[in-house]
Design an enzyme around this catalytic site. Structure first.
Site, mmCIF file in Angstrom:
data_model
loop_
_atom_site.group_PDB
_atom_site.id
_atom_site.type_symbol
_atom_site.label_atom_id
_atom_site.label_comp_id
_atom_site.label_asym_id
_atom_site.label_seq_id
_atom_site.Cartn_x
_atom_site.Cartn_y
_atom_site.Cartn_z
ATOM 1 N N LYS A 51 -14.472 12.771 -7.714
ATOM 2 C CA LYS A 51 -13.918 12.995 -9.054
ATOM 3 C C LYS A 51 -14.173 14.419 -9.523
ATOM 4 O O LYS A 51 -13.287 15.086 -10.054
ATOM 5 C CB LYS A 51 -14.561 12.029 -10.055
ATOM 6 C CG LYS A 51 -14.194 10.592 -9.797
ATOM 7 C CD LYS A 51 -15.170 9.683 -10.515
ATOM 8 C CE LYS A 51 -16.581 10.043 -10.100
ATOM 9 N NZ LYS A 51 -17.528 8.947 -10.234
ATOM 10 N N THR A 52 -15.426 14.883 -9.303
ATOM 11 C CA THR A 52 -15.764 16.227 -9.751
ATOM 12 C C THR A 52 -14.922 17.258 -9.012
ATOM 13 O O THR A 52 -14.419 18.204 -9.615
ATOM 14 C CB THR A 52 -17.261 16.504 -9.523
ATOM 15 O OG1 THR A 52 -17.987 15.360 -9.966
ATOM 16 C CG2 THR A 52 -17.721 17.703 -10.289
ATOM 17 N N GLY A 66 -17.996 7.977 -5.907
ATOM 18 C CA GLY A 66 -18.065 8.982 -4.844
ATOM 19 C C GLY A 66 -16.749 9.319 -4.181
ATOM 20 O O GLY A 66 -16.699 9.673 -3.025
ATOM 21 N N GLU A 83 -0.022 -8.625 4.690
ATOM 22 C CA GLU A 83 0.864 -7.650 4.027
ATOM 23 C C GLU A 83 2.154 -7.450 4.826
ATOM 24 O O GLU A 83 3.233 -7.328 4.255
ATOM 25 C CB GLU A 83 0.145 -6.312 3.815
ATOM 26 C CG GLU A 83 -1.059 -6.375 2.878
ATOM 27 C CD GLU A 83 -0.755 -6.993 1.518
ATOM 28 O OE1 GLU A 83 0.384 -6.858 1.026
ATOM 29 O OE2 GLU A 83 -1.662 -7.647 0.958
ATOM 30 N N ASP A 141 -0.681 -14.609 -4.892
ATOM 31 C CA ASP A 141 0.723 -14.845 -4.532
ATOM 32 C C ASP A 141 1.147 -16.246 -4.955
ATOM 33 O O ASP A 141 2.234 -16.446 -5.494
ATOM 34 C CB ASP A 141 0.922 -14.751 -3.013
ATOM 35 C CG ASP A 141 0.531 -13.383 -2.472
ATOM 36 O OD1 ASP A 141 0.594 -12.408 -3.230
ATOM 37 O OD2 ASP A 141 0.175 -13.308 -1.280
HETATM 38 ZN ZN ZN Z 1 -0.159 -11.385 -0.702
#
Ligand code: ZN
Length: 396
Positions: A8-9, A5, A224, A299
């Site tokens: 893509k189309t 969903g 992160e 990691d």
């Molecule tokens: Zn990481």
């Protein structure tokens, strides 16, 4: 193209629109729900039609319905194989001057028959991840155009509450909100109708672990940010290109680096600094949340691999010296005896410990930058190199 969903189309249509060519679309399941032999003949007809219309784009949605790995030769599966074989024949049969492009979409790329992915067939793959905050806001705006919304509706806030939702699910939220509004006899869709719809759909999604809690979001953001902030202070590491906490595949988030040049040799310093950067995720979790998670498992795997290679392949260990040890070959290791084997283990552990300690030290010294990056990530979910660099400019 993958992901449920995600539009893509719409994307396939947009490509055809951009190229200014006609667009023929068909779903994989349409080929299968047919009497024996018809699937293959329908594929043939589809390509005949396309060649007549050329230049044009053929779009096959749910290609996994016909393109799953070929298995046994019984009944429905054999029918399936015939359809797939016909598709391969048609794709191979294109003349070089024929301008028919075949696009296909699937939510399960790992299921596809390898023959489909060979050069000359579907040889380019695009992964479409779930939309980010701004993307969700735009999608909500688009799908609410034909609906009556009350003035109190705050689509920006709704976008903020729907991290991990795909385009189709967001469209579903607004449809559900319209139903709720009708039941509540509201003349227009109220903000609380949308919130209730989000709640209802979230319950469905939570069963699949698809919705991200605030706690997880914070953990991923610091993880992160830890990688990114640390690599900023390591001279041999590449610059950050993009940081995201939008889940992609099995990863909760990612930090992408710019690649500047192809290198033939890698120095010991660079390998050690790479290990420190890899430890940044775990170190940030520990420092800020005093908790560590499974999010660092990859990691650690990579960092441990680097440490092992430093010692056993590159011969860069002080105590063992320039030696190449094939540690997966027991008979060769036996030549060196137990003392050397133990020392290999000790040296690997020492490299890992040192890089983790250094990572913690860097983050301690730059805690403010870490907080700033993590907060911006929680707010925007994805930040660019410019936004990342800007935070540091203010500290100079
Ligand atoms: Zn990481």
């Amino acid at each position: 193209m993958v992901n449920l969903g995600t539009g893509k189309t719409l994307i396939a249509k947009a490509i055809a629109g951009e190229a200014g060519v006609p667009f023929i679309s068909m779903s994989g399941s349409e080929f299968i729900e047919m009497f024996a032999g018809l699937g293959a003949s329908r594929v043939r007809k589809l390509f005949e039609k396309a060649k007549k219309m050329a230049p044009c784009i053929i779009f096959i949605d749910e290609i996994d319905a016909i393109g799953s790995r070929r298995t046994s030769n019984s009944g429905a599966e054999s029918e399936n194989n015939q359809t797939l074989n016909q598709l391969l024949v048609e794709m191979d049969g294109f003349e070089t001057n024929e301008t028919v492009i075949v696009l296909a979409a699937t939510n399960r790329p790992e299921m596809l028959d390898k023959a489909l992915l060979r050069p000359g067939r579907f040889d380019r793959q695009i992964t479409i991840p779930a939309p980010d905050l701004n993307g969700r806001f735009e999608i909500l705006k688009l799908h609410s155009k034909d609906k009556k919304l009350s003035d109190d509706v705050d689509l920006k806030a709704i976008a903020g509450d729907t991290a991990g939702f795909t385009g189709a699910e967001l469209s579903n939220v607004l449809n559900e909100a319209a139903i709720i509004a009708t039941k509540e006899r509201h003349e227009k869709i109220q903000n609380e109708d949308i919130e209730n719809a989000v709640r209802k759909i979230t319950v469905g999604l939570e069963k699949h672990n698809r919705v991200i809690s605030d706690k997880d979001k914070k953990l991923t953001a610091y993880h992160e940010a830890g990688h990114a902030v640390i690599s900023r202070f390591l001279p041999t590491q590449e610059d950050v290109k993009e940081i995201s906490i939008i889940p992609r595949g099995v990863a909760g988030g990612y930090t992408m680096y710019k690649t500047t040049e192809d290198k033939y040799y890698v120095s010991r310093t660079e390998l050690l600094e790479k290990m420190i950067a890899l430890m940044g995720g775990r170190a940030a979790e520990k420092l800020v949340l005093n908790e560590i998670s499974t999010g660092a498992s990859n990691d650690l795997e990579v960092a441990t691999g680097i440490a092992r290679d430093i010692i056993t392949i590159y011969g860069m260990s002080d105590s063992l010296g320039p030696i190449s040890l094939k540690i997966d070959q027991a008979y060769e290791l036996e030549l060196f005896g137990e003392e050397v084997i133990n020392e290999v283990g000790n040296q690997i552990r020492m490299l890992i410990d040192n890089s983790y300690v250094t990572a913690q030290k860097i983050l301690n010294e730059h805690r403010e930058e870490l907080d700033r990056v993590a907060n911006l990530l929680m707010e925007k979910e994805k930040i660019t190199a410019e936004e990342f660099d800007k935070i540091f400019e203010e500290f100079n």
